[in-house]
Design an enzyme around this catalytic site. Structure first.
Site, mmCIF file in Angstrom:
data_model
loop_
_atom_site.group_PDB
_atom_site.id
_atom_site.type_symbol
_atom_site.label_atom_id
_atom_site.label_comp_id
_atom_site.label_asym_id
_atom_site.label_seq_id
_atom_site.Cartn_x
_atom_site.Cartn_y
_atom_site.Cartn_z
ATOM 1 N N SER A 26 -21.106 -9.471 -25.953
ATOM 2 C CA SER A 26 -21.164 -7.926 -26.516
ATOM 3 C C SER A 26 -22.839 -7.294 -25.069
ATOM 4 C CB SER A 26 -21.939 -7.998 -27.918
ATOM 5 O OG SER A 26 -21.269 -6.479 -28.697
ATOM 6 N N ASP A 65 -10.454 -6.167 -30.936
ATOM 7 C CA ASP A 65 -11.766 -6.152 -31.396
ATOM 8 C C ASP A 65 -11.866 -4.739 -30.927
ATOM 9 O OD1 ASP A 65 -14.600 -5.735 -30.177
ATOM 10 O OD2 ASP A 65 -14.606 -6.417 -28.400
ATOM 11 N N HIS A 89 -14.570 -8.662 -32.476
ATOM 12 C CA HIS A 89 -15.640 -9.013 -31.686
ATOM 13 C C HIS A 89 -16.495 -9.930 -32.295
ATOM 14 C CE1 HIS A 89 -17.978 -6.194 -28.998
ATOM 15 N NE2 HIS A 89 -19.415 -7.219 -29.851
#
Length: 417
Positions: free
Chosen positions: A242, A339, A372
């Site tokens: 991330s 995601d 994610h």
């Protein structure tokens, strides 16, 4: 009780649908992410809970009314969706092989992720047998500022080993070294690596590029102190997810740029490989986003603290795509197809541009069905990714050793990597 069964069945179905088609709207994306996060990566555990919930409520009289029958039907469809999620995750190993990640582990080192952690995920918080952890090592001090890291290394020290820098995510505003990268760092320590889980200053107190400068200070510290922890000061790879993926790419692509290492411009800040995971790579161009990511309130008000419209150059300088070059280190980019926070198109366009610019290999693994932050949980998918990253990094180190670049002829363990 029939309405309880209806609720259980409806929740089961909603979780399955959300896992397959997560929402991307500003209001629903975050709750959709958290629900999908659990439903995708803890799917076997969810399946058990769903079965127990449906059976127990049905046995307690849930089928006595029409609502119970509808709830059971919805629940069965939800169960089928969860089983499909589990089946999709089974393709992770094949995806990694197809991306170019080596498929054959070194028989001299333990390569399989432990089944116990897949059954009981909290076990990943405990260092695995054979791993020594040195916590809260200070790597940079400036007045009241004290930046710390945790070191994960094999207990059987004695030779210099390859190093791995792990950068946590959290949108540049939250996160800590105690929370992310633990499955990978434990695994790599058993592979004979020394891992460094590094903290950095967070916004809004910190203003970009403070985050990157802190990580550059780690690189300076690593060159001087790596040997104290059994690591080779001349070999280091970087990874993160991330915001940590963004920072890992920045670290790898901005080697030796004086602007990002004030006061230690002569220190070599290059790395030998990068593995950014579900990262952000371009703050300037919208691409998969409705608006450029740099134009969001998070980036303008809390991280860069600049106006996107008035200072686009600042956002360009904070984007990894601005530093693509022929001598970039090898990359393995990993991203989930589902995601909902950072669209997979962000990774695809970065990989295309990096491949055009770099002379080094650029591997890309797009994990089907992954959300994610999938690797925070020690799930089946996480296990296969951790093993694949381990093989990839071992291959990079093996090439380094074969090129005759270790610190000394007796210092490197050539069986590692």
């Amino acid at each position: 009780m029939p309405y309880v069964l209806l609720a259980v069945g409806a929740v089961s179905l909603l979780l399955a649908v959300n896992a397959r088609r997560p929402p991307h709207g500003a209001v629903l994306s975050m709750p959709g992410f958290f629900a999908g996060w659990f439903a995708l990566e803890m799917a076997p555990h969810l399946l058990v809970l769903e079965i127990v919930g449906l059976v127990s409520t049905a046995a307690a009289g849930g089928l006595d009314g029409w609502a119970g029958g509808v709830g059971l039907a919805l629940g069965l469809v939800g169960l089928a969706g969860t089983i499909g999620t589990i089946a999709a995750s089974r393709g992770t190993a094949a995806t990694l092989r197809e991306s170019g990640v080596p498929g054959d582990p070194d028989p001299q080192v333990p390569s399989r992720y432990p089944l116990s952690q897949l059954i009981l995920p909290p076990l990943c918080l405990v260092p695995r047998r054979g791993v020594q952890v040195d916590r809260n090592v200070v790597f940079h001090e400036d007045g009241r500022l004290r930046l710390k890291l945790d070191v994960y290394r094999p207990k059987n020290d004695g030779r210099l080993r390859p190093g791995l820098m792990q950068i946590h995510g959290g949108g540049w505003i939250i996160g800590d070294k105690r929370e992310q990268g633990l499955p990978l760092l434990n695994h790599m320590a058993l592979q004979g690596w020394v891992g460094f889980n590094v903290n950095y200053r967070l916004s809004p107190r910190a203003t970009w590029p403070d985050h990157l400068l802190d990580l550059k200070h780690f690189l300076r510290w690593y060159r001087a102190h790596a040997e104290e922890y059994g690591a080779d000061p001349d070999f280091l790879c970087v990874t993160g997810g991330s915001a940590g993926g963004h920072l890992a790419a920045m670290v790898a692509l901005t080697a030796n740029i004086a602007e990002f290492q004030p006061g230690f411009e002569d220190v070599d800040t290059s790395v030998q490989g990068a593995v950014p995971i579900y990262g952000v790579y371009d703050l300037l161009e919208p691409g998969p986003w409705p608006i450029p990511l740099g134009k969001t309130a998070l980036l303008q008000k809390r991280v860069l603290k600049r106006s996107f419209d008035k200072d686009r150059d600042a956002f360009a300088k904070a984007s990894p795509v601005s530093y693509l070059r022929a001598d970039a280190p090898p990359f393995l980019v990993i991203h989930g197809s589902h995601d909902s926070l950072i669209p997979v198109l962000e990774a695809r366009r970065f990989v295309d541009k990096l491949r055009d610019a770099s002379d080094a290999p650029v591997l890309y693994a797009e994990l089907q069905g992954a959300q994610h932050a999938f690797d925070v949980f020690p799930s089946y998918r996480t296990a296969r990714v951790v093993e694949g990253v381990g093989r990839h990094l071992a291959d990079l180190h093996g090439r380094y050793v074969q090129a005759g670049r270790p610190s000394g002829p007796d210092e490197m363990d050539e069986s590692v990597g």
